[in-house]
Design an enzyme around this catalytic site. Structure first.
Site, PDB file in Angstrom:
ATOM      1  CD  GLN A 256      64.094  24.074  51.762  1.00  0.00           C
ATOM      2  OE1 GLN A 256      63.209  24.532  52.473  1.00  0.00           O
ATOM      3  NE2 GLN A 256      65.060  24.814  51.289  1.00  0.00           N
ATOM      4  CG  HIS A 259      62.663  27.673  47.420  1.00  0.00           C
ATOM      5  ND1 HIS A 259      62.431  28.997  47.695  1.00  0.00           N
ATOM      6  CD2 HIS A 259      62.479  26.999  48.575  1.00  0.00           C
ATOM      7  CE1 HIS A 259      62.124  29.130  48.976  1.00  0.00           C
ATOM      8  NE2 HIS A 259      62.143  27.941  49.531  1.00  0.00           N
ATOM      9  CD  GLU A 320      69.432  28.166  51.877  1.00  0.00           C
ATOM     10  OE1 GLU A 320      68.924  29.291  52.079  1.00  0.00           O
ATOM     11  OE2 GLU A 320      69.108  27.446  50.924  1.00  0.00           O
ATOM     12  CG  HIS A 321      67.940  25.217  54.923  1.00  0.00           C
ATOM     13  ND1 HIS A 321      67.763  25.498  53.583  1.00  0.00           N
ATOM     14  CD2 HIS A 321      67.512  26.316  55.591  1.00  0.00           C
ATOM     15  CE1 HIS A 321      67.246  26.708  53.447  1.00  0.00           C
ATOM     16  NE2 HIS A 321      67.095  27.224  54.645  1.00  0.00           N
ATOM     17  CG  ASP A 354      62.199  28.952  54.908  1.00  0.00           C
ATOM     18  OD1 ASP A 354      63.412  29.123  55.092  1.00  0.00           O
ATOM     19  OD2 ASP A 354      61.741  28.108  54.112  1.00  0.00           O
ATOM     20  CD  GLU A 408     107.068  45.005  56.373  1.00  0.00           C
ATOM     21  OE1 GLU A 408     106.467  44.031  56.845  1.00  0.00           O
ATOM     22  OE2 GLU A 408     106.513  46.115  56.172  1.00  0.00           O
ATOM     23  CG  HIS A 413     106.097  52.711  56.754  1.00  0.00           C
ATOM     24  ND1 HIS A 413     106.030  53.108  55.448  1.00  0.00           N
ATOM     25  CD2 HIS A 413     104.891  52.154  57.050  1.00  0.00           C
ATOM     26  CE1 HIS A 413     104.847  52.806  54.953  1.00  0.00           C
ATOM     27  NE2 HIS A 413     104.129  52.228  55.908  1.00  0.00           N
TER      28      HIS A 413
END
Length: 434
Positions: A256, A259, A320-321, A354, A408, A413
């Site tokens: 890791q 990277h 992430e992991h 991966d 409302e 409407h």
């Protein structure tokens, strides 16, 4: 490898020790915005100018797109073992995502029908980082699920290289069913996909990982285009005890850390002997001794006294992991609530995920696993609601709709509903003659 003693301190303290300084300053952010603006205004010309400044390669408009014929020639030159590995990975990724394709759901309520329908996006842009040799795996991990979802047009952008994209990336584009490939990277690529240029078509959504500048660019253009998630520098938390091989853990952390800037690789353990063994392996194991100093500094260990502290710290980091390597892993798996992907057991290294495990390796980073999910086939589909109300159900629902509209302050409407009620009542009176 830095060792952090949690002791009785709160996990917040340990998390702060592990947080990386942002690699994007305000000046960098302003520059990213200026690049986005330039490409929106000047298209291919701005791409050429900024590619020269940032990548050292000036691209003429005719050189931005990589001709399809070049893909085939490159793929033909690829080693057979690499081509075979690409096919194995693509098939596993395809099989995984086929199992997760959402199906349309229509149900009845009285005589009416309601439901949800899934429709593929029309055109998707995939960002594939440059790196040392390109990332053919990212092509597969993004384009294959898009293809499974039924996206009719898939385009890939990747930073320019002398001689063009690597043969492996070109072959992966063929294997995954990509339609067009452009050699442009960084914020220029994100801008081109968002706004379109003379050469690069505008897309509906941009997916794929990138460095901090690419991630920032995606955030800045969100709204003009869809994005998948903040997918920046990689993160790994390994939760392990002394039952595992310290050299294997060291290899996982090194994988890791390599990277690049912003990456984080952390061992969380109650075993001092394991932490010491991992530190020794990172410094002395023959293959790992070649790690550069900066990569080594991205590795750390946190000493905890019990499993709950390990789980609490991991959930706070929302990495992430997460790789769980414990004698009894089941309870820890159930305790992890915020992570992009959880790997369980010593034979489930992140490196396997991966490439060939099947699930996409495009995962939320930077703590965004608290609210984001891994890239999947759903990212390439739009969900539309279906409403078909029949007479009896309209009569039952109309008054409540009109009353809520009045509450409302939306006069028309209410009128839209009440008008139908009155007209239908008149029609019934007319038909009965009374």
């Amino acid at each position: 490898m830095k060792v952090i003693e949690l002791g009785r301190r709160p996990v917040e303290w340990a998390a702060q020790q592990l947080e990386s300084d942002s690699v994007v300053s305000r000046a960098d952010a302003a520059r990213v915005q200026s690049i986005l603006d330039a490409v929106q205004k000047s298209g291919d010309k701005a791409i050429g100018e900024w590619s020269k400044k940032l990548d050292g390669i000036r691209l003429r408009p005719a050189e931005i797109e990589v001709p399809r014929a070049k893909w085939g020639r490159a793929a033909a030159k690829l080693e057979s073992k690499t081509r075979r590995a690409l096919n194995v990975a693509a098939e596993r990724i395809r099989e995984f995502h086929l199992k997760g394709v959402p199906v349309n759901a229509i149900w009845k309520d009285g005589d009416s029908h309601f439901g949800k329908m899934f429709v593929p996006l029309r055109r998707v842009g995939i960002y594939v980082p440059g790196g040392k040799n390109g990332y053919p795996s990212t092509v597969l991990m993004t384009a294959v699920p898009a293809k499974v979802a039924g996206v009719p047009e898939i385009v890939v952008v990747t930073p320019p290289r002398k001689g063009g994209p690597s043969p492996a990336v070109l072959a992966a584009c063929e294997v995954a069913g990509v339609d067009r490939l452009f050699q442009v990277g960084g914020p220029m690529a994100i801008a081109a996909l968002t706004y379109g240029t003379e050469t690069i078509p505008r897309v509906d959504k941009i997916v794929g990982p990138g460095n901090a500048f690419v991630t920032l660019a995606k955030r800045l253009v969100y709204g003009s285009v869809g994005i998948d998630m903040p997918a920046g520098p990689t993160e790994l938390v390994v939760i392990a005890d002394d039952s595992v091989n310290a050299e294997w853990i060291a290899a996982d952390l090194a994988a890791q850390a390599e990277h690049g800037p912003g990456s984080r690789a952390v061992l969380v353990t109650a075993s001092r002997s394991l932490a010491d063994g991992v530190a020794r392996a990172l410094g002395k194991e023959r293959k790992l001794k070649t790690m550069d100093t900066q990569a080594r500094e991205r590795c750390a260990a946190v000493m905890v006294s019990h499993g709950q502290a390990a789980a609490d710290l991991t959930n706070r980091l929302a990495p992430e992991h997460v790789h769980i390597q414990l004698r009894e892993a089941g309870a820890m798996v159930q305790s992890i609530h915020t992570a992009g992907a959880v790997f369980v057991g010593p034979l489930s290294p992140v490196a396997l995920g991966d490439y060939v495990a099947g699930p996409s390796h495009v995962l939320p980073t930077g703590g965004s696993a608290r609210f984001s999910s891994p890239l999947g086939v759903e990212d390439f589909l739009r969900r539309m609601n279906l409403i078909s109300v029949q007479e009896a159900d309209f009569d039952r629902l109309a008054r409540s709709a009109a009353e809520l509209a009045d509450a409302e302050g939306f006069v028309y409407h209410a009128y839209s509903v009440v008008k139908r009620v009155k007209d239908r009542k008149k029609s019934r009176i007319s038909q009965t003659g009374s």
